[in-house]
Write an enzyme that holds these catalytic residues in place. Structure first.
Site, PDB file in Angstrom:
ATOM      1  CG  HIS A 115       5.481 -21.395  17.152  1.00 30.63           C
ATOM      2  ND1 HIS A 115       5.834 -21.558  15.820  1.00 30.63           N
ATOM      3  CD2 HIS A 115       6.526 -20.754  17.732  1.00 30.63           C
ATOM      4  CE1 HIS A 115       7.035 -21.025  15.618  1.00 30.63           C
ATOM      5  NE2 HIS A 115       7.473 -20.538  16.777  1.00 30.63           N
ATOM      6  CB  CYS A 144     -10.340 -11.546  35.376  1.00 35.28           C
ATOM      7  SG  CYS A 144      -9.688 -11.684  33.699  1.00 35.28           S
ATOM      8  N   GLY A 181       9.152 -30.442   6.697  1.00 35.42           N
ATOM      9  CA  GLY A 181       8.045 -29.549   6.359  1.00 35.42           C
ATOM     10  C   GLY A 181       8.075 -28.215   7.035  1.00 35.42           C
ATOM     11  CB  THR A 182       9.869 -26.139   9.023  1.00 35.13           C
ATOM     12  OG1 THR A 182       9.788 -24.778   9.447  1.00 35.13           O
ATOM     13  CG2 THR A 182      11.301 -26.616   9.126  1.00 35.13           C
TER      14      THR A 182
HETATM   15  C1  BV8 Z   1       9.749 -13.391  18.689  1.00 41.06           C
HETATM   16  C2  BV8 Z   1       1.685 -19.956  15.772  1.00 41.06           C
HETATM   17  C3  BV8 Z   1      10.556 -11.715  20.170  1.00 41.06           C
HETATM   18  C4  BV8 Z   1       0.537 -19.048  15.437  1.00 41.06           C
HETATM   19  C5  BV8 Z   1       3.586 -19.049  14.523  1.00 41.06           C
HETATM   20  C6  BV8 Z   1      13.007  -9.938  10.916  1.00 41.06           C
HETATM   21  C7  BV8 Z   1      14.012 -10.871  10.727  1.00 41.06           C
HETATM   22  C8  BV8 Z   1      14.081 -12.041  11.502  1.00 41.06           C
HETATM   23  C9  BV8 Z   1      13.115 -12.276  12.487  1.00 41.06           C
HETATM   24  C10 BV8 Z   1      12.110 -11.343  12.656  1.00 41.06           C
HETATM   25  C11 BV8 Z   1      12.058 -10.187  11.880  1.00 41.06           C
HETATM   26  N1  BV8 Z   1      10.964  -9.484  12.259  1.00 41.06           N
HETATM   27  C12 BV8 Z   1      10.361 -10.149  13.266  1.00 41.06           C
HETATM   28  C13 BV8 Z   1      11.051 -11.283  13.517  1.00 41.06           C
HETATM   29  C14 BV8 Z   1      10.754 -12.311  14.538  1.00 41.06           C
HETATM   30  C15 BV8 Z   1       9.624 -13.208  14.033  1.00 41.06           C
HETATM   31  C16 BV8 Z   1      10.029 -13.890  12.750  1.00 41.06           C
HETATM   32  O1  BV8 Z   1      10.835 -14.816  12.738  1.00 41.06           O
HETATM   33  N2  BV8 Z   1       9.451 -13.386  11.627  1.00 41.06           N
HETATM   34  C17 BV8 Z   1       9.753 -13.963  10.326  1.00 41.06           C
HETATM   35  C18 BV8 Z   1       8.481 -13.979   9.485  1.00 41.06           C
HETATM   36  C19 BV8 Z   1      10.839 -13.131   9.661  1.00 41.06           C
HETATM   37  N3  BV8 Z   1       9.441 -14.198  15.078  1.00 41.06           N
HETATM   38  C20 BV8 Z   1       8.600 -13.929  16.089  1.00 41.06           C
HETATM   39  O2  BV8 Z   1       7.889 -12.941  16.147  1.00 41.06           O
HETATM   40  C21 BV8 Z   1       8.631 -14.926  17.232  1.00 41.06           C
HETATM   41  N4  BV8 Z   1       8.744 -14.205  18.468  1.00 41.06           N
HETATM   42  O3  BV8 Z   1      10.697 -13.242  17.955  1.00 41.06           O
HETATM   43  O4  BV8 Z   1       9.585 -12.698  19.856  1.00 41.06           O
HETATM   44  C22 BV8 Z   1      10.423 -11.483  21.602  1.00 41.06           C
HETATM   45  C23 BV8 Z   1      11.401 -11.993  22.462  1.00 41.06           C
HETATM   46  C24 BV8 Z   1      11.275 -11.762  23.803  1.00 41.06           C
HETATM   47  C25 BV8 Z   1      10.177 -11.050  24.302  1.00 41.06           C
HETATM   48  C26 BV8 Z   1       9.184 -10.583  23.428  1.00 41.06           C
HETATM   49  C27 BV8 Z   1       9.299 -10.806  22.076  1.00 41.06           C
HETATM   50  C28 BV8 Z   1       7.318 -15.702  17.298  1.00 41.06           C
HETATM   51  C29 BV8 Z   1       7.123 -16.503  16.042  1.00 41.06           C
HETATM   52  C30 BV8 Z   1       5.946 -17.455  16.222  1.00 41.06           C
HETATM   53  C31 BV8 Z   1       4.778 -17.041  15.332  1.00 41.06           C
HETATM   54  N5  BV8 Z   1       3.716 -18.070  15.396  1.00 41.06           N
HETATM   55  N6  BV8 Z   1       2.643 -19.999  14.653  1.00 41.06           N
HETATM   56  C32 BV8 Z   1      -0.422 -19.701  14.459  1.00 41.06           C
HETATM   57  O5  BV8 Z   1      -0.240 -20.877  14.110  1.00 41.06           O
HETATM   58  O6  BV8 Z   1      -1.363 -18.997  14.078  1.00 41.06           O
HETATM   59  S1  BV8 Z   1       4.660 -19.137  13.215  1.00 41.06           S
HETATM   60  C33 BV8 Z   1       4.071 -20.162  11.988  1.00 41.06           C
HETATM   61  O7  BV8 Z   1       4.729 -19.849  10.795  1.00 41.06           O
HETATM   62  C34 BV8 Z   1       4.409 -21.614  12.174  1.00 41.06           C
HETATM   63  O8  BV8 Z   1       4.253 -22.005  13.509  1.00 41.06           O
HETATM   64  C35 BV8 Z   1       5.826 -21.725  11.692  1.00 41.06           C
HETATM   65  O9  BV8 Z   1       6.734 -21.514  12.743  1.00 41.06           O
HETATM   66  C36 BV8 Z   1       5.968 -20.542  10.777  1.00 41.06           C
HETATM   67  C37 BV8 Z   1       6.330 -20.944   9.381  1.00 41.06           C
HETATM   68  O10 BV8 Z   1       5.494 -21.920   9.060  1.00 41.06           O
HETATM   69  P1  BV8 Z   1       6.109 -23.375   8.608  1.00 41.06           P
HETATM   70  O11 BV8 Z   1       5.749 -24.350   9.652  1.00 41.06           O
HETATM   71  O12 BV8 Z   1       7.536 -23.305   8.236  1.00 41.06           O
HETATM   72  O13 BV8 Z   1       5.240 -23.597   7.411  1.00 41.06           O
HETATM   73  P2  BV8 Z   1       5.316 -22.832   6.097  1.00 41.06           P
HETATM   74  O14 BV8 Z   1       3.922 -22.774   5.604  1.00 41.06           O
HETATM   75  O15 BV8 Z   1       6.098 -21.571   6.230  1.00 41.06           O
HETATM   76  O16 BV8 Z   1       6.178 -23.800   5.170  1.00 41.06           O
HETATM   77  C38 BV8 Z   1       5.707 -25.113   4.951  1.00 41.06           C
HETATM   78  C39 BV8 Z   1       6.885 -25.928   4.543  1.00 41.06           C
HETATM   79  O17 BV8 Z   1       6.411 -27.258   4.339  1.00 41.06           O
HETATM   80  C40 BV8 Z   1       7.489 -25.479   3.233  1.00 41.06           C
HETATM   81  O18 BV8 Z   1       8.894 -25.602   3.303  1.00 41.06           O
HETATM   82  C41 BV8 Z   1       6.896 -26.468   2.215  1.00 41.06           C
HETATM   83  O19 BV8 Z   1       7.782 -26.724   1.135  1.00 41.06           O
HETATM   84  C42 BV8 Z   1       6.786 -27.715   3.062  1.00 41.06           C
HETATM   85  N7  BV8 Z   1       5.743 -28.668   2.645  1.00 41.06           N
HETATM   86  C43 BV8 Z   1       4.573 -28.420   2.013  1.00 41.06           C
HETATM   87  N8  BV8 Z   1       3.886 -29.588   1.859  1.00 41.06           N
HETATM   88  C44 BV8 Z   1       4.644 -30.576   2.431  1.00 41.06           C
HETATM   89  C45 BV8 Z   1       5.823 -29.996   2.935  1.00 41.06           C
HETATM   90  N9  BV8 Z   1       6.775 -30.718   3.554  1.00 41.06           N
HETATM   91  C46 BV8 Z   1       6.570 -32.042   3.689  1.00 41.06           C
HETATM   92  N10 BV8 Z   1       5.464 -32.668   3.238  1.00 41.06           N
HETATM   93  C47 BV8 Z   1       4.488 -31.970   2.614  1.00 41.06           C
HETATM   94  N11 BV8 Z   1       3.393 -32.602   2.151  1.00 41.06           N
HETATM   95 ZN    ZN Z   2      -8.975 -13.794  33.226  1.00 36.79          ZN
END
Ligand code: BV8
Ligand code: ZN
Length: 234
Positions: A115, A144, A181-182
């Site tokens: 990402h 640009c 942690g995801t």
């Molecule tokens: C794409 C960068 C198409 C930005 C991020 C409907 C159904 C299914 C999919 C979709 C849908 N509608 C849209 C979609 C697609 C969408 C998606 O999946 N949406 C989800 C919400 C349903 N995906 C996209 O849009 C992707 N692109 O599909 O493009 C396309 C294809 C071709 C051409 C054009 C377009 C792009 C997705 C990327 C988004 N960017 N990050 C930024 O950082 O600002 S995503 C971001 O959230 C993270 O990078 C990560 O991937 C995601 C979830 O975060 P997590 O890392 O899992 O963290 P989270 O907070 O959720 O959970 C933390 C975990 O840690 C928990 O489990 C917790 O228990 C645990 N934890 C807590 N403390 C600890 C711990 N574990 C260990 N130790 C600890 N101490």
């Molecule tokens: Zn530029």
């Protein structure tokens, strides 16, 4: 065999090891996870709404400010014991969804950012890399003149093809994948551990909470990255 011992044995015996990490990996370094309520100034915003091209088009200064705040925070924090344990796995491929550089700071060499990165701002039009710390809210591209954008993948944007291909290949060939942690809800990143399981590899999960990945995990350790990883990576 007790789960910690079983996980440690699987990791020690792995020949092609992959570590897949999410925001929980950086939580003990002080970086809020995506699901933690955004703190302070950003408390009233939803990360998924802000992390989109639409939000940036609607209010470039707001979205740029959020990423600058996150970049400054990422610059101030340090790797935790979990990052340091993973860095001891010299031959592992680390596939991360995180946009910080804590794996690299801990010494991991082979890190794939699915990402993007907070440290790779680029022009929103010609994609020229932009100077970090350039002035402006957002700065203007030096080539640009168009607005500079954060170097991360937003919702609705395609992942970098080379990173995704490298990640899928590593996951398909892995005999052991550790997912840490995801929440396993964002695609296509969440496919990565599932590719390993489908190809007959073993998936080990470290997360204090249940996740949708539970069913594909051979071993799930209900604990934190910094608490569990140093116990299973010898
Ligand atoms: C794409 C960068 C198409 C930005 C991020 C409907 C159904 C299914 C999919 C979709 C849908 N509608 C849209 C979609 C697609 C969408 C998606 O999946 N949406 C989800 C919400 C349903 N995906 C996209 O849009 C992707 N692109 O599909 O493009 C396309 C294809 C071709 C051409 C054009 C377009 C792009 C997705 C990327 C988004 N960017 N990050 C930024 O950082 O600002 S995503 C971001 O959230 C993270 O990078 C990560 O991937 C995601 C979830 O975060 P997590 O890392 O899992 O963290 P989270 O907070 O959720 O959970 C933390 C975990 O840690 C928990 O489990 C917790 O228990 C645990 N934890 C807590 N403390 C600890 C711990 N574990 C260990 N130790 C600890 N101490
Ligand atoms: Zn530029």
């Amino acid at each position: 065999m007790e789960s910690l011992e079983r996980a440690a044995a699987l990791i020690a015996g792995a020949e092609r090891l992959v570590v897949f990490t999410g925001a929980g990996m950086s939580a003990e370094s002080g970086v809020p996870t995506f699901r933690d309520a955004l703190t302070g100034l950003w408390a009233r915003y939803d990360a998924q709404a802000l992390a989109t091209p639409e939000a940036f088009a609607a209010d470039p200064a707001l979205v740029w400010g959020w990423y600058e705040w996150r970049r400054e925070l990422a610059r101030r924090v340090r790797p935790n014991a979990g990052h340091e344990a993973i860095a001891r796995l010299e031959h592992a491929t680390v596939i991360t969804q995180n946009v910080d550089d804590l794996h690299e700071q801990a010494g991991s060499k082979n890190v794939v950012h699915l990402h993007g990165s907070l440290f790779a701002p680029r022009c929103s039009a010609c994609a020229a890399p932009a100077e970090q710390g350039a002035q402006g809210d957002p700065p203007a591209c030096e080539s640009c003149g168009n607005p500079v954008r954060p170097g991360v993948v937003w919702f609705g944007e395609a992942l970098p093809v080379d990173a995704l291909e490298k990640a899928v290949e590593a996951a398909a060939n892995a005999d052991v994948l550790i997912t840490v942690g995801t929440s396993g809800v964002v695609y296509p990143a969440a496919e990565i551990p599932q590719v390993t399981a489908r190809m007959g590899g073993t998936v080990i999960q470290v997360d204090p909470e249940p996740t949708p990945l539970d069913p594909i995990c051979t071993v799930t350790l209900r604990g934190t990255a910094a608490g569990v990883l140093p116990q299973i990576i010898r």
